[in-house]
Motif scaffolding. Structure first.
Motif, PDB file in Angstrom:
ATOM      1  N   ALA A   9      12.582  -1.542   3.575  1.00 56.24           N
ATOM      2  CA  ALA A   9      11.331  -0.817   3.786  1.00 56.24           C
ATOM      3  C   ALA A   9      10.694  -1.206   5.112  1.00 56.24           C
ATOM      4  O   ALA A   9      10.165  -0.362   5.845  1.00 56.24           O
ATOM      5  N   ARG A  13      10.226   1.366   8.302  1.00 53.39           N
ATOM      6  CA  ARG A  13       8.876   1.612   8.817  1.00 53.39           C
ATOM      7  C   ARG A  13       8.838   1.406  10.324  1.00 53.39           C
ATOM      8  O   ARG A  13       8.208   2.176  11.054  1.00 53.39           O
ATOM      9  N   ALA A 326       2.879  -0.948  -1.080  1.00 55.97           N
ATOM     10  CA  ALA A 326       3.921   0.046  -0.823  1.00 55.97           C
ATOM     11  C   ALA A 326       4.190   0.908  -2.048  1.00 55.97           C
ATOM     12  O   ALA A 326       4.713   2.025  -1.926  1.00 55.97           O
ATOM     13  N   ARG A 327       3.791   0.423  -3.229  1.00 55.61           N
ATOM     14  CA  ARG A 327       3.974   1.210  -4.450  1.00 55.61           C
ATOM     15  C   ARG A 327       2.958   2.340  -4.545  1.00 55.61           C
ATOM     16  O   ARG A 327       3.096   3.234  -5.383  1.00 55.61           O
ATOM     17  N   CYS A 328       1.919   2.274  -3.693  1.00 55.31           N
ATOM     18  CA  CYS A 328       0.881   3.319  -3.682  1.00 55.31           C
ATOM     19  C   CYS A 328       0.675   3.750  -2.231  1.00 55.31           C
ATOM     20  O   CYS A 328      -0.227   3.263  -1.550  1.00 55.31           O
ATOM     21  N   PRO A 329       1.526   4.663  -1.731  1.00 55.15           N
ATOM     22  CA  PRO A 329       1.502   5.004  -0.302  1.00 55.15           C
ATOM     23  C   PRO A 329       0.138   5.420   0.247  1.00 55.15           C
ATOM     24  O   PRO A 329      -0.213   4.986   1.354  1.00 55.15           O
ATOM     25  N   GLU A 332      -1.747   2.249   0.748  1.00 53.33           N
ATOM     26  CA  GLU A 332      -1.095   1.460   1.782  1.00 53.33           C
ATOM     27  C   GLU A 332      -1.464   1.979   3.161  1.00 53.33           C
ATOM     28  O   GLU A 332      -1.800   1.202   4.071  1.00 53.33           O
ATOM     29  N   ARG A 333      -1.420   3.308   3.347  1.00 56.43           N
ATOM     30  CA  ARG A 333      -1.741   3.883   4.655  1.00 56.43           C
ATOM     31  C   ARG A 333      -3.194   3.618   5.032  1.00 56.43           C
ATOM     32  O   ARG A 333      -3.502   3.339   6.199  1.00 56.43           O
ATOM     33  N   GLU A 336      -3.492  -0.015   6.012  1.00 52.94           N
ATOM     34  CA  GLU A 336      -2.784  -0.250   7.273  1.00 52.94           C
ATOM     35  C   GLU A 336      -3.577   0.283   8.459  1.00 52.94           C
ATOM     36  O   GLU A 336      -3.579  -0.323   9.537  1.00 52.94           O
TER      37      GLU A 336
END
Length: 426
Positions: A9, A13, A326-329, A332-333, A336
């Motif tokens: 992953a 990315r 990462a399990r909840c995009p 996560e975005r 980030e």
């Protein structure tokens, strides 16, 4: 296409971060000692090709859209190990310019994601090898492992010790519940600072300019050991960059205040083998007190900040957090965007421990080793340090249209190291 395996992953990315302005690779500049006989390109190609064993990542390319590493059945060593014939007779700063041009060029995704370009012979008889390795293939530590795999030789009769991992910051011990209780304090330290607009908050294009300087490792260690809290070499590096930025920005008429630096942290284990490439990085965010006039006070404040973060295990906490997100995009975005924004940090400063013993390339001794990493949008400056055989090379990278004159910053960092040395050890 035998030996297929999916990109991690983290690696995928990093591949996706490529854009019109971001090429996605790291660069190592290897300065060879002067010689009357130019480096034999055919011999270098044969040596590298022979050391790239079957199954090596150096023989694999990325197959899209499935994002797998697959064996490059048409691998051609001549496409990866080349000589720039237009560089004969240039000086070292001319070699920096060519390295900047190479830094801006994309690696060919139809082939394995690495290249070695030989520059020179320079006017003084030295030659340079510019190594580019895509971040999707290797991070700072595993990049050195790759070079150890394909190129390094001991210089003379002194054996080269194995490359070790970076200054990995272990997570503080405790149960999973204890780690969750620590997380709010970690987020407050690392992501809870909304900085003011920075002079380094500029849009960048694809052009790259590089500049380098060096310092004796023993000198940086002595400066750190002179402090009551025994600052680390990385603390001294951060303080040196802080002092250099203070002088450089003031000389350009810019406001000098506080900048926040993001410091990559390697979480690779020291017992990992050289074949274990890929990325396992986290980070810490550290305030650089540019407004502080006393160089030792700057160092002490930086040292106290990094020590607190190491004791708390912030780097491991952040690594675990982002991998959980990462399990909840969508979440996560969102996180980030906050973590990578210009109000959270202004520039990245990395420091990778390199080979401790003198090395050679096809019998030619390596004189110096430099590293350079790309800046990012709204983070127009990147500083990268690497140690080699008792010397620390500091590399600076920017888009010259966004932030001109970084050769002056390299000189200012050298001056800052000298200022720290005078204040700390006379």
């Amino acid at each position: 296409m035998e030996g297929s395996n999916r990109l991690s992953a983290d690696d995928a990315r990093l591949l996706e971060l490529e854009s019109a302005a971001i090429a996605g690779h790291t660069l190592k500049m290897i300065m060879l000692e002067p010689s009357d006989v130019p480096l034999d390109l055919d011999r270098l190609r044969e040596s590298v090709d022979a050391r790239l064993v079957a199954g090596s990542r150096g023989r694999e390319r990325v197959a899209l859209p499935a994002a797998h590493w697959v064996t490059d059945d048409e691998f051609d060593i001549a496409a990866h190990v080349r000589r720039r014939d237009d560089t004969a007779g240039i000086d070292e700063r001319g070699a920096w310019t060519v390295a900047g041009e190479l830094m801006s060029e994309r690696l060919d995704h139809r082939r394995p994601l690495w290249a070695l370009d030989v520059l020179g012979p320079l006017a003084d008889g030295r030659e340079a090898i510019v190594a580019r390795i895509h971040h999707a293939m290797a991070d700072g530590i595993s990049c050195l492992r790759f070079l150890d795999e394909v190129m390094w030789e001991p210089s003379g009769d002194v054996p080269s010790p194995p490359l070790r991992g970076g200054a990995a910051v272990p997570a503080a011990g405790g149960s999973h519940g204890h780690e969750l209780r620590r997380l709010p304090a970690t987020l407050l330290r690392e992501l809870g600072h909304r900085a003011k607009d920075s002079v380094l908050d500029r849009r960048i294009g694809a052009a790259r300019e590089l500049a380098f300087t060096t310092a004796p490792l023993v000198e940086l260690k002595a400066i750190g050991a002179s402090r009551p809290g025994r600052a680390t070499v990385n603390d001294v590096l951060l303080a040196s960059v802080s002092g250099g930025l203070r002088a450089w920005l003031a000389g350009a008429g810019e406001r000098v205040g506080r900048l926040r630096a993001q410091v990559p942290v390697s979480l690779h284990h020291r017992d990992e083998g050289p074949a274990e490439l890929g990325n396992r990085d986290s980070f810490l965010n550290v305030d650089l007190p540019l407004a502080e006039a006393d160089p030792l006070a700057r160092l002490d404040r930086i040292s106290a900040g990094t020590a607190a973060r190491k004791v708390a295990g912030d780097a491991q906490e952040l690594y675990d957090l982002f991998h959980a997100l990462a399990r909840c995009p969508p979440l996560e975005r969102a996180v980030e965007r906050i973590a990578t924004g210009p109000h959270e940090f202004s520039l990245a400063i990395s420091n990778v421990p390199g080979p401790r013993a003198a090395l050679a390339v096809t019998g030619r001794p390596v004189e110096r080793l430099y590293s350079a990493a790309e800046p990012a949008q709204r983070h127009a400056l990147r500083v990268s340090a690497i140690s080699y055989a008792g010397t620390v090379g500091v590399g600076i990278c920017t888009d010259p249209e966004a932030l001109p004159g970084i050769a002056g910053l390299a000189d200012a960092i050298s001056g800052s190291i000298a200022e720290l040395r005078r204040a700390a050890i006379g």
